[in-house]
Motif scaffolding. Structure first.
Motif, PDB file in Angstrom:
ATOM      1  N   ALA A 241       0.822  -1.213   0.000  1.00  0.00           N
ATOM      2  CA  ALA A 241       0.000   0.000   0.000  1.00  0.00           C
ATOM      3  C   ALA A 241       0.858   1.266   0.000  1.00  0.00           C
ATOM      4  N   THR A 242       1.914   1.294   0.819  1.00  0.00           N
ATOM      5  CA  THR A 242       2.682   2.533   0.922  1.00  0.00           C
ATOM      6  C   THR A 242       3.995   2.473   0.149  1.00  0.00           C
ATOM      7  N   GLY A 243       4.785   1.411   0.330  1.00  0.00           N
ATOM      8  CA  GLY A 243       6.084   1.337  -0.340  1.00  0.00           C
ATOM      9  C   GLY A 243       5.939   1.239  -1.847  1.00  0.00           C
ATOM     10  N   ASN A 245       2.939   1.595  -3.471  1.00  0.00           N
ATOM     11  CA  ASN A 245       1.802   2.380  -3.954  1.00  0.00           C
ATOM     12  C   ASN A 245       0.800   1.557  -4.749  1.00  0.00           C
TER      13      ASN A 245
END
Lengths: 281, 347
Positions: A241-243, A245
């Motif tokens: 989700a974050t690293g 995207n």
């Protein structure tokens, strides 16, 4: 029926609306996001699901996570069951003190508790220093960043969730039942195996469900104690989700994960109910 | 008569209470800015140096929340138009992502009194670079007698199980694998040689932290004796009495710019601008560059001193010659690299 009780269901409306708005709706959004084929969310497809389920690494992470939960839950049960029994049998004043001690960890943040464990488990940590001083080991044991370390910490952090339901169940068991069993000639172990243990099963099931759900999703404990080499689903989802995207993939993983955990929870519940039916049957 | 509440009153009261509890409280009349900050050194200098400066200058309050760059971009993208904070702090790679996502506002450089005092590479149109982070070899001088000098020293058999790395979700982790690839004949878009090298390093690796917050704890708790780490983070730890030192590798220290940005849809863009302006004044940057933080300044008016001169660069000009990677290219391979890291670097 008096007219008054007709409308009682309406009392559940606020909480139902709350759930619909803040739980069901976001879950729906999550599901829709998981149906997009690429991070830019343009075309609909089931690609994210086949990508997760068709890869041995990903399935391995899922299975590892489910197994991690089972291990931590079993340790919790082994530690919590006798403790809950002792608390249930204690004198009222001692009992409230013990219950307070059990609840105490819940009053500190899980991040703080987990960091304390880093100090305990580290190579130069309290545990290793003690073992070295006593002469039980010659060089520090690796505990931090290992699965046994994570299981140990999860079991401690989630222990109150196991003890509290067990305690309630034990307190509800009529003490006369044990006396009756003894009067009929059963020894202590037999009384435990035939009377107490089966009657405590609903508490065991409730405790296990709570601890299991908390352990498999314990992002903080898993990442701080496990590090980056031990990847379980929560960290994997976070990375996607974050690293990376990649929201659709992260969403698909969380949907699959939710059903997998739900499946295990249903199994635990069924085990609790099935055995109880045997006792009463 | 016993005091009683009838059903109707109870239900109405309960409903009113629930609605009140769920209604977001509008921001108070008092001026309030919410900004993001990084863990470690950053959080300390922002709280101790920048916040007081900002409060004195604007008479407004500032709330600083600690968040990694990638988390900030994810949050901004998820709350488009209603950002949870007004100022973002991002490393080069995430800045490019954020620009692509359209969640940043261009920096009003024309209004700025200090923008042109920055070195030319630090004048990003989306927000000024407020510092640079340089990575190198951190080691525990109590346990490691001869200081490591190059990245190759990480492979020294004496360090078996004693090397600490971090995952690729931070710029630190990503910059390290890119640098390995570069030195072994690869590049930003060809990480293959980096991954091959990393695999041969595994016997020496004692721990890989999942995030930056946990990375410093590795050294502090003496879980590892040698680690890849940020210059400032290590200097800050050293200042606190932790047994640790930092060396610039012989092949140069990989570095990247750290930028401050006004977020699109910020509630107080005016205050956000003042806050960022504060961070690029020579006054604030000089205070941050002092021990124990050694935050590398980007304003050319700040005279370099102390550990920055000893270990990183002697002049502002030298600062612009550290090893800079092309983060546009890195961003293209990042998702695949994270995936591959999980696949290959498991125990």
């Amino acid at each position: 029926m008096p007219a008054r009780s007709d409308g009682e269901w309406r009392l559940a409306l606020p909480v139902a609306a709350f759930f619909a708005l803040f739980f069901v709706a976001p879950l729906g959004v999550l599901f829709v996001v998981s149906l997009f084929a690429e991070p830019t969310m343009q075309t609909l497809a089931l690609r994210q699901y086949t990508r997760f389920l068709g890869d041995r690494l990903h399935l391995g992470i899922l299975v590892d996570t489910l197994v991690l939960g089972v291990k931590a839950t079993l340790v919790c049960l082994l530690l919590g069951y006798p403790l809950a029994w002792v608390i249930a049998r204690a004198r009222p004043r001692v009992q409230s003190l013990l219950v307070f001690v059990v609840i105490l960890p819940l009053l500190t943040s899980v991040v703080v508790r987990t960091f304390a464990w880093i100090v305990i488990l580290g190579r130069q940590g309290i545990l290793n220093k003690t073992l070295l001083a006593v002469g039980l080991i010659d060089e520090p044991v690796r505990l931090l960043f290992t699965e046994p370390g994570v299981v140990m910490v999860l079991a401690q952090v989630q222990l109150p969730l196991m003890i509290l339901p067990l305690l309630t169940t034990f307190q509800r068991i009529d003490p006369h039942l044990a006396d009756a069993s003894a009067a009929l000639g059963a020894g202590q172990w037999r009384t435990f195996a035939r009377v107490i243990a089966p009657l405590s099963l609903p508490g065991v099931a409730a405790g296990c469900v709570l601890v299991y759900a908390a352990c498999v999703t314990a992002f903080v404990t898993q990442t701080l104690i496990g590090g980056a080499r031990l990847v379980w689903v929560p960290l994997f989802m976070y990375q996607q989700a974050t690293g990376a995207n990649d929201w659709p993939f992260a969403a698909a993983i969380s949907i699959v994960f939710m059903f997998a955990v739900l499946f295990v929870v249903v199994l635990i519940n069924a085990a609790g109910r099935g055995r109880r039916a045997l006792v009463h049957g | 008569m016993t005091p009683s509440i009838d059903r109707r009153t109870f239900v109405r009261g309960g409903a009113a209470f629930a609605i009140a509890a769920l209604t977001p409280v509008p921001a108070s009349a008092k001026d309030q800015l919410v900004v993001a900050t990084f863990p470690g050194t950053w959080n300390e200098v922002h709280r101790e140096i920048l916040a007081p400066y900002f409060q004195k200058k604007t008479n407004a309050d500032v709330t600083q929340t600690i968040m990694l760059a990638t988390d900030q971009v994810a949050k901004l993208a998820a709350t488009r138009g209603q950002p949870p904070f007004d100022v973002a702090i991002l490393d080069e790679g995430p800045t490019l992502d954020a620009v692509k996502q359209g969640v940043l506002e261009k920096y009003p450089a024309a209004k700025s009194a200090h923008f042109n005092e920055l070195g030319p590479p630090f004048r990003n149109e989306w927000g000024p670079a407020i510092s640079m982070q340089a990575i190198g070899l951190a080691y525990n001088p109590k346990k490691v007698k001869t200081a490591p000098r190059s990245w190759d020293d990480l492979w020294n058999p004496a360090y078996k199980g004693r090397v600490g790395l971090t995952a690729l979700n931070s710029s630190l982790g990503m910059a390290f694998i890119v640098e390995l690839a570069r030195l072994k004949g690869g590049s930003e878009s060809n990480l293959e040689p980096g991954f091959l090298a990393l695999r041969t390093l595994l016997p020496n690796v004692g721990a890989i932290s999942a995030n930056l917050g946990a990375h410093s704890a590795l050294i502090q708790q003496e879980q590892v004796d040698v680690a890849v780490h940020n210059f400032n983070f290590i200097e800050t730890l050293k200042g606190k009495g932790v047994e640790v030192d930092w060396v610039k590798p012989e092949t140069g220290a990989p570095a990247w710019r750290t930028n401050l940005h006004i977020v699109k849809g910020a509630q107080r863009p005016d205050l956000a601008f003042e806050y960022i302006e504060g961070h690029i004044t020579p006054e604030v940057q000089a205070a941050m560059a002092k021990p124990p933080h050694f935050v590398i300044p980007t304003n050319r008016k700040v005279v370099l001193s102390g550990a920055i001169v000893d270990k990183v660069a002697r002049t502002p000009d030298e600062l612009t010659k550290l090893v800079f990677h092309d983060w546009t290219k890195i961003n293209e391979v990042r998702a695949a690299a994270i995936e591959r890291f999980n696949r290959e670097i498991k125990l």
